[in-house]
Design a protein around this motif. Structure first.
Motif, PDB file in Angstrom:
ATOM      1  N   GLU A   1      -4.981  37.465  -2.783  1.00  0.00           N
ATOM      2  CA  GLU A   1      -6.075  37.455  -3.753  1.00  0.00           C
ATOM      3  C   GLU A   1      -6.790  38.805  -3.791  1.00  0.00           C
ATOM      4  OE1 GLU A   1     -10.127  34.869  -4.747  1.00  0.00           O
ATOM      5  OE2 GLU A   1      -8.752  34.222  -3.165  1.00  0.00           O
ATOM      6  N   GLN A   2      -7.006  39.383  -2.623  1.00  0.00           N
ATOM      7  CA  GLN A   2      -7.671  40.687  -2.556  1.00  0.00           C
ATOM      8  C   GLN A   2      -6.767  41.796  -3.095  1.00  0.00           C
ATOM      9  OE1 GLN A   2      -7.744  38.485   0.307  1.00  0.00           O
ATOM     10  NE2 GLN A   2      -9.583  37.744  -0.753  1.00  0.00           N
ATOM     11  N   GLN A   3      -5.476  41.679  -2.842  1.00  0.00           N
ATOM     12  CA  GLN A   3      -4.538  42.663  -3.389  1.00  0.00           C
ATOM     13  C   GLN A   3      -4.529  42.636  -4.912  1.00  0.00           C
ATOM     14  OE1 GLN A   3      -0.566  42.658  -1.591  1.00  0.00           O
ATOM     15  NE2 GLN A   3      -1.450  41.717   0.234  1.00  0.00           N
ATOM     16  N   GLN A   4      -4.626  41.451  -5.488  1.00  0.00           N
ATOM     17  CA  GLN A   4      -4.658  41.352  -6.946  1.00  0.00           C
ATOM     18  C   GLN A   4      -5.920  41.989  -7.512  1.00  0.00           C
ATOM     19  OE1 GLN A   4      -2.161  40.328  -9.060  1.00  0.00           O
ATOM     20  NE2 GLN A   4      -1.051  40.449  -7.102  1.00  0.00           N
ATOM     21  N   ALA A   5      -7.044  41.824  -6.817  1.00  0.00           N
ATOM     22  CA  ALA A   5      -8.281  42.490  -7.254  1.00  0.00           C
ATOM     23  C   ALA A   5      -8.112  44.006  -7.197  1.00  0.00           C
ATOM     24  CB  ALA A   5      -9.447  42.040  -6.376  1.00  0.00           C
ATOM     25  N   LEU A   6      -7.476  44.504  -6.137  1.00  0.00           N
ATOM     26  CA  LEU A   6      -7.235  45.941  -6.020  1.00  0.00           C
ATOM     27  C   LEU A   6      -6.293  46.429  -7.115  1.00  0.00           C
ATOM     28  CD1 LEU A   6      -7.553  48.621  -4.540  1.00  0.00           C
ATOM     29  CD2 LEU A   6      -5.757  47.893  -2.949  1.00  0.00           C
ATOM     30  N   LEU A   7      -5.262  45.661  -7.428  1.00  0.00           N
ATOM     31  CA  LEU A   7      -4.342  46.013  -8.513  1.00  0.00           C
ATOM     32  C   LEU A   7      -5.105  46.146  -9.832  1.00  0.00           C
ATOM     33  CD1 LEU A   7      -1.532  46.391  -9.803  1.00  0.00           C
ATOM     34  CD2 LEU A   7      -1.315  43.897  -9.849  1.00  0.00           C
ATOM     35  N   ARG A   8      -5.966  45.176 -10.110  1.00  0.00           N
ATOM     36  CA  ARG A   8      -6.735  45.222 -11.358  1.00  0.00           C
ATOM     37  C   ARG A   8      -7.662  46.440 -11.385  1.00  0.00           C
ATOM     38  NH1 ARG A   8      -6.930  39.557 -10.295  1.00  0.00           N
ATOM     39  NH2 ARG A   8      -8.962  39.766  -9.280  1.00  0.00           N
ATOM     40  N   LEU A   9      -8.317  46.717 -10.262  1.00  0.00           N
ATOM     41  CA  LEU A   9      -9.263  47.838 -10.211  1.00  0.00           C
ATOM     42  C   LEU A   9      -8.556  49.170 -10.431  1.00  0.00           C
ATOM     43  CD1 LEU A   9     -11.996  49.120  -9.665  1.00  0.00           C
ATOM     44  CD2 LEU A   9     -11.580  48.836  -7.206  1.00  0.00           C
ATOM     45  N   LEU A  10      -7.456  49.402  -9.723  1.00  0.00           N
ATOM     46  CA  LEU A  10      -6.730  50.663  -9.885  1.00  0.00           C
ATOM     47  C   LEU A  10      -6.092  50.767 -11.267  1.00  0.00           C
ATOM     48  CD1 LEU A  10      -5.097  50.879  -6.339  1.00  0.00           C
ATOM     49  CD2 LEU A  10      -6.836  52.432  -7.271  1.00  0.00           C
ATOM     50  N   ASN A  11      -5.620  49.656 -11.791  1.00  0.00           N
ATOM     51  CA  ASN A  11      -5.052  49.649 -13.134  1.00  0.00           C
ATOM     52  C   ASN A  11      -6.125  50.001 -14.165  1.00  0.00           C
ATOM     53  OD1 ASN A  11      -2.419  49.038 -14.425  1.00  0.00           O
ATOM     54  ND2 ASN A  11      -3.624  47.545 -15.589  1.00  0.00           N
ATOM     55  N   ALA A  12      -7.328  49.480 -13.943  1.00  0.00           N
ATOM     56  CA  ALA A  12      -8.434  49.772 -14.860  1.00  0.00           C
ATOM     57  C   ALA A  12      -8.803  51.250 -14.811  1.00  0.00           C
ATOM     58  CB  ALA A  12      -9.646  48.905 -14.508  1.00  0.00           C
ATOM     59  N   TYR A  13      -8.822  51.842 -13.602  1.00  0.00           N
ATOM     60  CA  TYR A  13      -9.172  53.258 -13.535  1.00  0.00           C
ATOM     61  C   TYR A  13      -8.082  54.111 -14.190  1.00  0.00           C
ATOM     62  CZ  TYR A  13     -10.485  57.887 -12.212  1.00  0.00           C
ATOM     63  OH  TYR A  13     -10.832  59.215 -12.300  1.00  0.00           O
ATOM     64  N   ALA A  14      -6.817  53.764 -13.977  1.00  0.00           N
ATOM     65  CA  ALA A  14      -5.726  54.525 -14.592  1.00  0.00           C
ATOM     66  C   ALA A  14      -5.816  54.464 -16.115  1.00  0.00           C
ATOM     67  CB  ALA A  14      -4.374  53.999 -14.110  1.00  0.00           C
ATOM     68  N   ALA A  15      -6.269  53.323 -16.648  1.00  0.00           N
ATOM     69  CA  ALA A  15      -6.447  53.206 -18.094  1.00  0.00           C
ATOM     70  C   ALA A  15      -7.684  53.983 -18.556  1.00  0.00           C
ATOM     71  CB  ALA A  15      -6.580  51.743 -18.488  1.00  0.00           C
ATOM     72  N   HIS A  16      -8.714  53.970 -17.745  1.00  0.00           N
ATOM     73  CA  HIS A  16      -9.952  54.703 -18.069  1.00  0.00           C
ATOM     74  C   HIS A  16      -9.708  56.208 -18.063  1.00  0.00           C
ATOM     75  CE1 HIS A  16     -13.992  56.399 -17.513  1.00  0.00           C
ATOM     76  NE2 HIS A  16     -13.555  56.956 -16.401  1.00  0.00           N
ATOM     77  N   ASN A  17      -8.897  56.703 -17.129  1.00  0.00           N
ATOM     78  CA  ASN A  17      -8.657  58.145 -17.005  1.00  0.00           C
ATOM     79  C   ASN A  17      -7.153  58.392 -16.913  1.00  0.00           C
ATOM     80  OD1 ASN A  17      -8.623  60.877 -16.455  1.00  0.00           O
ATOM     81  ND2 ASN A  17      -9.967  60.770 -14.676  1.00  0.00           N
ATOM     82  N   PRO A  18      -6.439  58.262 -18.025  1.00  0.00           N
ATOM     83  CA  PRO A  18      -4.981  58.402 -17.985  1.00  0.00           C
ATOM     84  C   PRO A  18      -4.510  59.791 -17.595  1.00  0.00           C
ATOM     85  CG  PRO A  18      -5.765  58.258 -20.265  1.00  0.00           C
ATOM     86  CD  PRO A  18      -6.935  57.931 -19.382  1.00  0.00           C
ATOM     87  N   GLU A  19      -5.349  60.815 -17.781  1.00  0.00           N
ATOM     88  CA  GLU A  19      -4.952  62.171 -17.395  1.00  0.00           C
ATOM     89  C   GLU A  19      -4.729  62.249 -15.885  1.00  0.00           C
ATOM     90  OE1 GLU A  19      -6.587  66.794 -17.540  1.00  0.00           O
ATOM     91  OE2 GLU A  19      -7.766  65.164 -18.408  1.00  0.00           O
ATOM     92  N   LEU A  20      -5.604  61.611 -15.120  1.00  0.00           N
ATOM     93  CA  LEU A  20      -5.417  61.574 -13.671  1.00  0.00           C
ATOM     94  C   LEU A  20      -4.521  60.408 -13.280  1.00  0.00           C
ATOM     95  CD1 LEU A  20      -8.159  62.163 -11.000  1.00  0.00           C
ATOM     96  CD2 LEU A  20      -6.463  60.375 -10.699  1.00  0.00           C
ATOM     97  N   GLY A  21      -4.784  59.246 -13.843  1.00  0.00           N
ATOM     98  CA  GLY A  21      -3.950  58.076 -13.589  1.00  0.00           C
ATOM     99  C   GLY A  21      -4.154  57.510 -12.202  1.00  0.00           C
ATOM    100  N   TYR A  22      -3.166  57.708 -11.350  1.00  0.00           N
ATOM    101  CA  TYR A  22      -3.212  57.150  -9.998  1.00  0.00           C
ATOM    102  C   TYR A  22      -2.418  58.043  -9.064  1.00  0.00           C
ATOM    103  CZ  TYR A  22      -1.979  54.344  -5.961  1.00  0.00           C
ATOM    104  OH  TYR A  22      -1.774  53.917  -4.678  1.00  0.00           O
ATOM    105  N   CYS A  23      -2.934  58.188  -7.848  1.00  0.00           N
ATOM    106  CA  CYS A  23      -2.231  58.896  -6.793  1.00  0.00           C
ATOM    107  C   CYS A  23      -2.470  58.150  -5.497  1.00  0.00           C
ATOM    108  CB  CYS A  23      -2.751  60.331  -6.682  1.00  0.00           C
ATOM    109  SG  CYS A  23      -2.054  61.289  -5.312  1.00  0.00           S
TER     110      CYS A  23
END
Length: 472
Positions: free
Chosen positions: A107-129
């Motif tokens: 359940e906590q992993q899914q929350a983390l997935l949503r949070l990081l996915n949201a940031y990658a969508a908010h700032n696609p230039e940086l995305g995720y690392c």
């Protein structure tokens, strides 16, 4: 789960004294933002003793300038739900985040997935690392998994120039590499004998500093120690991590300088497993003492100016004229460190007993020299091998951590009893001369017996209690 239940299972609550809690209640009643503005020095002194867990998220939000309305549920759903270019990479890495925390489960992993996915969508230039998963995961834990507020704080930390954490994770990691250079110069000035020993043993600064900085210590120390370190990072800004890193090396110098390459690497990896919840030197207390020690480490103004420049101002060849950034085969440390640190043999979560020798964040690297996703398969930096397990601070040689020595930060024989009544005065002088250990037990050196080989003339005084000095 009930509000606070998950975070409570992850964090051992370290009770502050009634007097300390009363001070924080007073600050909350006045308003954290108003109090910070009116009494900045007093606020920072209290932060360095650790923010009570019940107020931590409120203080963090106030410090970065986020309120409850900063991110609406509707906007968050628009960002977190649709897949984007980073979603699959994020999905791989969330299962390898906080592997030692059994309560950080599906359940906590899914929350983390949503949070990081949201940031990658908010700032696609940086995305995720990689590394961002631990930062986002810590925000979720501290906020009791309030995802919208966690995203608002993450955006402020990553995108606001006052923090600029995004520079750690952009293509080619420009700000991270700048911090690595700055820290290496500070280590050369402040712990030159240890740096020379590392050079002799082929321990490049990137091998250990990269681990500390890419996750801002989150995946390197026990969580209760990470919390007090992050209280200071949030409230004082990124440059404080240089003071923390130098202090760690000063504290551990007498043990590390007697180790060879394999034991040094193992020692750094095993630091995360240290704790002594029932003793005077539990991980939270070690964090307090470490931060007290950082008051002795000053960053030169020209270094602060160098760090504050726009990371994009660096020239294209970031590996130029830095000898420690190249490995023996002529390649960049950037390649070799990423191969070793982000290689991972299994996607299964590990329990705390098996997490000692694993990679720093696991998974494939989503940020390489070319900026493209890749899956390195090289072996880790150093095999676990055999031997003494890294030893204990204050002991002679590498030694072994057999449960009788009190772990890395001080042996049980160095603990004192009684109560500490010291005020928030100036820190004691840095111990000088051969044999003066700098373990956590000796960060306030006159209060505890000296380590082996040092003079025992100074009588110890007390160190127990929840705060480092009562103070204001």
């Amino acid at each position: 789960p009930a509000r606070g239940a998950v975070a409570g299972a992850m964090l051992s609550e370290h009770e502050v004294s009634p007097a300390e809690l009363s001070k924080w209640n007073e600050m909350i009643e006045v308003g954290i933002s108003k109090y910070m503005e009116a009494h900045p020095d007093r606020f920072h002194r209290r932060v360095r003793r650790g923010i009570p867990q019940c107020f931590r998220w409120q203080v963090w939000k106030a410090k970065v300038g986020v309120d409850s309305s900063a991110m609406s549920k509707e906007r968050y759903q628009q960002l977190c739900t649709p897949p984007n270019a980073m979603t699959e990479q994020i999905r791989i890495d969330v299962s390898r985040t906080f592997p030692e925390l059994r309560s950080f489960s599906d359940e906590q992993q899914q929350a983390l997935l949503r949070l990081l996915n949201a940031y990658a969508a908010h700032n696609p230039e940086l995305g995720y690392c990689q590394g961002m998963n631990f930062v986002a995961g810590l925000l979720l834990i501290v906020s009791d998994f309030q995802e919208e507020e966690s995203l608002a704080v993450l955006c402020r930390l990553m995108d606001d120039p006052d923090y600029g954490l995004g520079g750690f994770y952009r293509e080619r990691l420009p700000l991270l590499r700048r911090y690595l250079r700055a820290c290496d110069k500070l280590v050369a000035e402040m712990v030159p004998d240890l740096r020379e020993h590392f050079i002799k043993e082929s321990v490049q600064p990137a091998v250990y500093l990269h681990q500390w900085f890419i996750t801002l210590f989150i995946n390197c120390f026990p969580l209760s120690m990470v919390m007090i370190i992050w209280d200071v990072i949030i409230c004082e800004g990124l440059p404080v991590i240089l003071r923390i890193a130098v202090s760690i090396l000063q504290v551990l110098k007498d043990s590390l300088i007697n180790m060879h390459f394999e034991d040094i690497i193992k020692f750094f990896k095993m630091m995360k497993t240290y704790d002594d919840e029932d003793g005077d030197l539990n991980a939270f207390r070690v964090g307090q003492l470490l931060l007290k020690h950082t008051e002795r480490v000053q960053i030169p103004e020209n270094t602060l100016e160098y760090l504050s420049r726009n990371p994009l101002e660096d020239d294209g060849n970031l590996d130029s004229d830095e000898s420690w950034e190249a490995d023996a085969n002529g390649g960049s440390w950037f390649h070799s460190v990423f191969r070793g640190m982000f290689s991972f043999s299994s996607t299964k979560r590990r329990n705390s007993a098996s997490s000692v020798g694993g990679a720093v964040t696991g998974g494939s690297s989503s940020r390489s020299l070319g900026g493209s996703a890749s899956t390195p398969s090289a072996a880790p930096i150093a095999s676990s091998g055999s031997g003494g397990g890294g030893g204990t601070v204050g002991s002679e040689g590498a030694g072994s951590n057999d449960g009788n020595g009190g772990g890395f930060w001080g042996s049980s024989s160095t603990r004192a009893t009684g109560s500490q009544q010291a005020a928030d005065g100036a820190p004691p002088p840095v111990p000088q001369g051969p044999g003066r250990g700098a373990s956590a037990a000796h960060l306030v050196d006159s209060r505890l017996p000296p380590p082996p080989g040092a003079s025992s003339a100074a009588a110890p005084s007390a160190v127990s209690g929840s705060g480092v000095g009562g103070g204001s």
